[in-house]
Design an enzyme around this catalytic site. Sequence first.
Site, PDB file in Angstrom:
ATOM      1  N   ARG F  87       0.826  -1.214   0.000  1.00 59.41           N
ATOM      2  CA  ARG F  87       0.000   0.000   0.000  1.00 59.41           C
ATOM      3  C   ARG F  87       0.860   1.263   0.000  1.00 59.41           C
ATOM      4  O   ARG F  87       0.480   2.275  -0.597  1.00 59.41           O
ATOM      5  CB  ARG F  87      -0.970   0.005   1.186  1.00 59.41           C
ATOM      6  CG  ARG F  87      -2.049  -1.083   1.169  1.00 59.41           C
ATOM      7  CD  ARG F  87      -2.856  -1.161  -0.108  1.00 59.41           C
ATOM      8  NE  ARG F  87      -3.852  -2.221  -0.103  1.00 59.41           N
ATOM      9  CZ  ARG F  87      -3.638  -3.487  -0.515  1.00 59.41           C
ATOM     10  NH1 ARG F  87      -2.470  -3.875  -0.965  1.00 59.41           N
ATOM     11  NH2 ARG F  87      -4.626  -4.373  -0.479  1.00 59.41           N
ATOM     12  N   GLU F  90       1.893   1.728  -3.449  1.00 62.47           N
ATOM     13  CA  GLU F  90       0.748   2.256  -4.213  1.00 62.47           C
ATOM     14  C   GLU F  90       0.550   3.756  -3.960  1.00 62.47           C
ATOM     15  O   GLU F  90       0.263   4.514  -4.881  1.00 62.47           O
ATOM     16  CB  GLU F  90      -0.509   1.476  -3.818  1.00 62.47           C
ATOM     17  CG  GLU F  90      -1.733   1.861  -4.616  1.00 62.47           C
ATOM     18  CD  GLU F  90      -2.913   0.931  -4.330  1.00 62.47           C
ATOM     19  OE1 GLU F  90      -2.767  -0.295  -4.505  1.00 62.47           O
ATOM     20  OE2 GLU F  90      -3.979   1.432  -3.900  1.00 62.47           O
ATOM     21  N   SER F 113      13.977  14.836   3.090  1.00 59.35           N
ATOM     22  CA  SER F 113      15.015  13.860   3.438  1.00 59.35           C
ATOM     23  C   SER F 113      14.390  12.585   3.997  1.00 59.35           C
ATOM     24  O   SER F 113      13.429  12.631   4.760  1.00 59.35           O
ATOM     25  CB  SER F 113      15.959  14.453   4.472  1.00 59.35           C
ATOM     26  OG  SER F 113      16.965  13.517   4.799  1.00 59.35           O
TER      27      SER F 113
END
Lengths: 146, 146, 146, 146, 146, 146, 146, 146, 146, 146
Positions: F87, F90, F113
């Site tokens: 996920r 995604e 960063s």
Amino acid sequence: MSLPEITQKLLAAKKQKGLSFADLEKILGRDEVWIAAVFYRQASASEEEAKLILETLELGPIYIQDLTAYPVKGLGPIVPTDPLIYRFYEIMQVYGMPIKDIIQEKFGDGIMSAIDFTLDIEKEEDPKGDRVKIIMSGKFLPYKKW
Amino acid sequence: MSLPEITQKLLAAKKQKGLSFADLEKILGRDEVWIAAVFYRQASASEEEAKLILETLELGPIYIQDLTAYPVKGLGPIVPTDPLIYRFYEIMQVYGMPIKDIIQEKFGDGIMSAIDFTLDIEKEEDPKGDRVKIIMSGKFLPYKKW
Amino acid sequence: MSLPEITQKLLAAKKQKGLSFADLEKILGRDEVWIAAVFYRQASASEEEAKLILETLELGPIYIQDLTAYPVKGLGPIVPTDPLIYRFYEIMQVYGMPIKDIIQEKFGDGIMSAIDFTLDIEKEEDPKGDRVKIIMSGKFLPYKKW
Amino acid sequence: MSLPEITQKLLAAKKQKGLSFADLEKILGRDEVWIAAVFYRQASASEEEAKLILETLELGPIYIQDLTAYPVKGLGPIVPTDPLIYRFYEIMQVYGMPIKDIIQEKFGDGIMSAIDFTLDIEKEEDPKGDRVKIIMSGKFLPYKKW
Amino acid sequence: MSLPEITQKLLAAKKQKGLSFADLEKILGRDEVWIAAVFYRQASASEEEAKLILETLELGPIYIQDLTAYPVKGLGPIVPTDPLIYRFYEIMQVYGMPIKDIIQEKFGDGIMSAIDFTLDIEKEEDPKGDRVKIIMSGKFLPYKKW
Amino acid sequence: MSLPEITQKLLAAKKQKGLSFADLEKILGRDEVWIAAVFYRQASASEEEAKLILETLELGPIYIQDLTAYPVKGLGPIVPTDPLIYRFYEIMQVYGMPIKDIIQEKFGDGIMSAIDFTLDIEKEEDPKGDRVKIIMSGKFLPYKKW
Amino acid sequence: MSLPEITQKLLAAKKQKGLSFADLEKILGRDEVWIAAVFYRQASASEEEAKLILETLELGPIYIQDLTAYPVKGLGPIVPTDPLIYRFYEIMQVYGMPIKDIIQEKFGDGIMSAIDFTLDIEKEEDPKGDRVKIIMSGKFLPYKKW
Amino acid sequence: MSLPEITQKLLAAKKQKGLSFADLEKILGRDEVWIAAVFYRQASASEEEAKLILETLELGPIYIQDLTAYPVKGLGPIVPTDPLIYRFYEIMQVYGMPIKDIIQEKFGDGIMSAIDFTLDIEKEEDPKGDRVKIIMSGKFLPYKKW
Amino acid sequence: MSLPEITQKLLAAKKQKGLSFADLEKILGRDEVWIAAVFYRQASASEEEAKLILETLELGPIYIQDLTAYPVKGLGPIVPTDPLIYRFYEIMQVYGMPIKDIIQEKFGDGIMSAIDFTLDIEKEEDPKGDRVKIIMSGKFLPYKKW
Amino acid sequence: MSLPEITQKLLAAKKQKGLSFADLEKILGRDEVWIAAVFYRQASASEEEAKLILETLELGPIYIQDLTAYPVKGLGPIVPTDPLIYRFYEIMQVYGMPIKDIIQEKFGDGIMSAIDFTLDIEKEEDPKGDRVKIIMSGKFLPYKKW
């Protein structure tokens, strides 16, 4: 490529007994390619077939289970590096679209099954150099509409 | 998959004339698979063959050059997504090692040529469902030692 | 993902006419999933089916050829990025081996056909949140021995 | 594909006792697919479920921990080579976009959950060849706007 | 990376009007990240939202359809090359397993939804260098047993 | 995914003592995510931190070296298969460009960063289903010109 | 590799005026590598810098926007095929771990920034063959603990 | 990443003796980066160098063979996941084309050798944060014409 | 594979004039392989060489710039699909390690340059079938120690 | 790269006896490259050749079987990381198309065999730096028409 232990055992026993797959074809009454597929754990044998294979190779019945199990199939590497096997990949790369067109022209939209499928290998003697003959026969499966 | 312009022209002309590759086989005296390979720019025709193809399809001689050129071959995508073509990839994945062993048992260390090679497709009628028969014949090439 | 021109035309005409695939299912007497597969050039229509689709969408008969051709199939990207489509990839990743075992326990060594195959999608109303129901039905194909 | 040790133990014990996953479904009161997913370490059992599985298979309680842990999920190879599992990949390749369109037409922009999800496998007897029926049911999850 | 035409139009109009996504957030009453997702065709707007966006940018209503369609989502390249986007890939690579363990320790076996999900970006002023604060909130979805 | 031996030891000891990472956070005065990162050899502890972790888990000081070493970081598989970790992949695929635009609109050309970086995970109770809250904070690094 | 239109315009104008990047360095007061990075849309210029570049190349101010935008960065192909660029990939492959160890020995656990970073290229004359000298300077960023 | 046994032995001995690569540089009269490359089996030592390394680390002369062998070089994973090493990949992705142009402008068509090549790492102290300085020097190799 | 426009122009002109690369070798005083590399934009010509090529092919001097530019080199696809080119990939796969060992036995640790490099192709007539002879000559580059 | 056990045994015995492959060439009457290919299990020896190799290296006859077996060939990694081997990959990338054109101009449509193939390596002494000379000779195989 690391082979399954059972494959190594079968190949070693076959070698020691000096049997070819063609010999096994005669003994087992199954095609040599299919028998080799059982050896490489790409096909599953029935219990009788497994027994017969193991007896022929003088291996114990404890391996019956290994030969009758339904294997997870496939070589693994996406593009094969072995030259003999690669040529089949190349044939699909070069003749894939022509094959698709010809099959579909003869049969309609669908595919040749790789499951209801047989594959035979013959040696064609030829003075200009012997030839390998591969005969594949797969059921045509038309796309279902619903 | 985007086809070369010449392929699209040839396929469109063939469709319009209602010709199958099997028809072209009779007209041209070459196997339908090889002719389809010329259409898809995977094989190169001689000048006469190119002329005959173009005349049959009523396309101008300006395309002779396209059909006689030596193409850069191969479908492209590493793993084919089209189900018909994928099955040949699967056959190589599943039966690759058995085929290798059988060929090498019959012939020694070497390969089946994919160049000195022919491929035929036949329809086997079968009451349980027609079958696609593929016959490949490739010269055996033994590994040279030096 | 760039869609074929014919797909774009069909989708645009369908949108303009305010038709859903469920509406087309009623008009055409074919399942909405199959019809969508024809739109996306993953399935081929018969000539009558093509005519009916085009008439319904008020598109000219010149597109019949596009809809009856046998397409080169497959989405393309190896791992799909669209979340809805990816979930089916994930299901195969997570439940692939369990599905394999259950099917083979019930049927033997073989596969579920993706060709002699239908797929239906239903909406299950549920107070805790509606559910998508996918019903796949594929012929079992046992591995042939030879 | 190398299976986790616990998976091998569970499968061996199940085989020795001659139990199918369907048998386990009756004993455990959970669907056979989910139980197989626990076996393959793709799903986690509760402590009672783990105990019941282990007692049924006459394996010691020391494995409870293995079955209740939350596994790292997924088969691994990007494109599966096993033909049975590959067909699900093919279905996603061929019918992915049609499925997406139909689901979104019925539900709006969102996905079918692969987590709040069940999968059942049934055998449909059919004189033309038995069929595998897969029923997936996943909660529809609409995209949240914020 | 080639952007869809509608994305280019929206970004150009926004630039010309000198509007930031933060400005659009105030005008539209939706979070700037979600609005940017609509611009990049990763999220779909309602018809009112689409109208409001287009009016704000003085673009014609003909684009409503583009903004309300349910997009095929995802950037495409498997490993992103843009350094800003790559850092999120790196976070998943480095902190993936720790995040998995912590979430599962707090919630059980399941996942954080990426659909019932919001993402906010804030600027934290800091004398040692301003910081980017990303707040993700996704519904926990427990694995369903069946 | 095979875990390093030290990771397995730490996780087993933590399990046996019935400690959660949240408990360790209280004992060690470091965030649970960071501690889990040390466990998975994605972060390096100081000698005191290593001692404290080992004492808490009643593991010998011989492991100090393992925990203070600077690890080679990263999960490995290019696209993660575990659904929870996927996920995050995604999210980067779908919201990557919107995040990029918003950050750059607020800060200029540069990145967040992933090194001068913290990540916290909180449980948000919600009657409609609890939510996972992830808070990332990374120093903004502007591109240097030279 | 297809270059963005603006890159092609800038390179063509530079060629026509017979300017090297070293010449541009003198005119613009910025390092030639950074200027080339702006040309290839890997770095963003300020408005004055953009103006100065365009005036020097006698290109219209309409391109200011192109040069000040924050680009999506990265070459694309995972393994570069151009031999000059590949050598940097090879250096990372061969000397990656040694560099990691030396940097961490000198600085602790962390990385060299590729953002707060400069890169200079010098020609070292050498009778045995001139040498390319690359000087990279990146801020060390220690991993933050939290 | 699994390190060769000899690498593990060398690193462990170095750690136990409390030596840094900078210390080894002084003892061996070779640059620390090159010495680390020998440790990681990316470079081969002469017999005297191997002896000196082994004596310094109090390891037996049986390892001379390991250090003088010509190694198969390269890290392996196509895109490195370790953040420190990835940054060099990113530099090649972002600055690859600019570097190519500058080198070719200064030297002509050719490459910087990665074989006739040295790499030094220095620590630049800086009140705003210390900097890593990498100096590469590779012989320019012009493309030969023939 | 799409060829650069200039390559297509050069090949078409060469075809029309009925010139082989061997003819061009005689006219230009450069090896045919190198000339073909210029045609395919893998090598850069000097201004005189470019002029001579263009005059020979009766193409205008406007293309001088195209032929003297330093190209971004490389075919692109990671594994070539064209059978002729693939064989060179196969040679590297099969004989890579033997070649490495032999070269290093004769020369020490280092490589054969692919830059200070020539490649010639000859036809060996042979009654059993003509042979392709490829002669590569590359400067040995020993690894530098520092 | 993990070498097969037999390869390691052969290389160790050869090293201990202080033999080069060039020495073995003299003893065995076969080219050193082919002998190295047998060592690396890329070529298969006859029984006499195997015996002679094993006697020369004072290894027992039990290894005859290992040397006469027909190996599964290929290095494995798609893009080699070792710089010496990579250069052959680079040559195919850069000079692949030129080589294809020249061979086809001299021979017609076909390939150079990599099976009926020899490869020799010579050292060319040169005051400007010794050169590696590789001579490949492969039978030309014209595409068969059928």
